[in-house]
Scaffold this active site. Structure first.
Site, PDB file in Angstrom:
ATOM      1  N   SER A  42      -0.539  -1.374  -1.177  1.00  0.00           N
ATOM      2  CA  SER A  42      -1.082  -2.194  -2.258  1.00  0.00           C
ATOM      3  C   SER A  42      -1.738  -1.281  -3.275  1.00  0.00           C
ATOM      4  O   SER A  42      -2.464  -0.351  -2.900  1.00  0.00           O
ATOM      5  CB  SER A  42      -2.106  -3.194  -1.714  1.00  0.00           C
ATOM      6  OG  SER A  42      -2.561  -4.047  -2.739  1.00  0.00           O
ATOM      7  N   GLU A  43      -1.495  -1.544  -4.565  1.00  0.00           N
ATOM      8  CA  GLU A  43      -1.950  -0.603  -5.592  1.00  0.00           C
ATOM      9  C   GLU A  43      -3.469  -0.558  -5.752  1.00  0.00           C
ATOM     10  O   GLU A  43      -3.987   0.315  -6.449  1.00  0.00           O
ATOM     11  CB  GLU A  43      -1.279  -0.885  -6.941  1.00  0.00           C
ATOM     12  CG  GLU A  43      -1.472  -2.257  -7.513  1.00  0.00           C
ATOM     13  CD  GLU A  43      -0.322  -3.187  -7.196  1.00  0.00           C
ATOM     14  OE1 GLU A  43       0.014  -3.995  -8.060  1.00  0.00           O
ATOM     15  OE2 GLU A  43       0.228  -3.117  -6.082  1.00  0.00           O
ATOM     16  N   ASN A  44      -4.209  -1.483  -5.118  1.00  0.00           N
ATOM     17  CA  ASN A  44      -5.668  -1.381  -5.175  1.00  0.00           C
ATOM     18  C   ASN A  44      -6.218  -0.361  -4.173  1.00  0.00           C
ATOM     19  O   ASN A  44      -7.424  -0.173  -4.082  1.00  0.00           O
ATOM     20  CB  ASN A  44      -6.328  -2.754  -4.973  1.00  0.00           C
ATOM     21  CG  ASN A  44      -6.032  -3.363  -3.614  1.00  0.00           C
ATOM     22  OD1 ASN A  44      -4.933  -3.221  -3.097  1.00  0.00           O
ATOM     23  ND2 ASN A  44      -7.002  -4.057  -3.047  1.00  0.00           N
TER      24      ASN A  44
END
Length: 207
Positions: A42-44
Site C-alpha cells: 500500500s502506497e501509504n
C-alpha cells in the site's frame, strides 16, 4: 456483478508476486487469495497487507491508502511514503490492480477526478501506472446512467496514456497491445452482442 469482477481479477495473481491494490473495489481482491504467497503493498507505507479484519479484532492504527482498517501478515513491514513510492517508481511492483472511471480503446486510463467535483488529490495512481510491471483496471462496464465507460477516447482527465494492459468489467475481459483493444473473454452469462451494445470503444474479438 462486483463479485464476478473481483473473482476474475484474483485469477491474475501468481505465486510470489508483489501487488498494489487501488482504493475501492480493488482492495476486495485480497480476500480472494488462498494458498498463495502474495505480498500486497500500500502506497501509504505498508508491505504485507492481509484480509479485512473480523468484527471485534479491528486495530485502528492499521489502515491502507484508502483509510480502511486492515490486517497484516507475519513479516509485514512499515515505512514512509518516500520508500513506498521508491518501490513503485523503481519497478518493484509486479502488478497494480486499479479502479477506473473510463478506459479508452488504446489503453488510456482516467481514474482520479471528475471536473467540478471536490477531490482529495490524485493519490498514487499516476506513479503506479508507470512504475508497475503490469496494470489491470477493474470497473463496472457502464455508469449509473447506462453509458459506456469503455470509450473511444476518455472524456475525463487522464491518469496515464496507453498504460492499461488488461481491463476486467462485469461483462468482459479485454487486453491491450499495439494500440489495439482485444476482447479475450466474456463473463459468465454474457453474450458478445451485449458487450458490443454496451461498449463505445472499437475492439477486436479474440475469443
Amino acid at each position: 456483478m462486483r463479485e464476478a469482477i473481483i473473482k476474475r481479477a484474483a485469477k491474475e495473481l501468481k505465486e510470489g508476486m508483489y501487488v498494489n491494490l487501488g482504493i475501492g473495489l480493488p482492495t476486495l481482491v485480497a480476500n480472494e487469495v488462498s494458498g498463495m504467497n502474495i505480498v500486497f503493498q500500500s502506497e501509504n507505507g505498508l508491505l504485507g497487507i492481509g484480509a479485512y479484519p473480523l468484527e471485534g479484532s479491528v486495530d485502528a492504527d492499521l489502515i491502507n491508502a484508502g483509510k480502511e482498517t486492515i490486517t497484516v501478515v507475519p513479516g509485514a513491514s512499515f515505512f514512509n511514503s518516500a520508500d513506498s513510492f521508491a518501490m513503485i517508481r523503481g519497478g518493484h511492483i509486479d502488478l497494480a490492480i486499479l479502479g477506473g472511471m473510463e478506459v479508452s480503446q488504446n489503453g488510456d486510463l482516467a481514474n482520479w477526478m471528475i471536473p467540478k467535483k471536490l477531490i482529495k488529490g490524485m493519490g498514487g495512481a499516476m506513479d503506479l501506472v508507470h512504475g508497475a510491471k503490469k496494470v489491470i483496471v477493474i470497473m463496472e462496464h457502464c455508469n449509473k446512467y447506462g453509458e459506456s465507460k469503455v470509450k473511444k477516447e476518455c472524456s475525463l482527465p487522464l491518469t496515464g496514456k496507453g498504460v492499461v494492459h488488461q481491463l476486467i468489467t462485469d461483462l468482459a475481459v479485454f487486453e491491450f497491445s499495439n494500440n489495439a483493444m482485444k476482447l479475450v473473454e466474456l463473463q459468465e452469462g454474457v453474450s458478445l452482442d451485449q458487450v458490443k451494445e454496451k461498449t463505445e470503444a472499437e475492439f477486436e474479438v479474440r475469443l
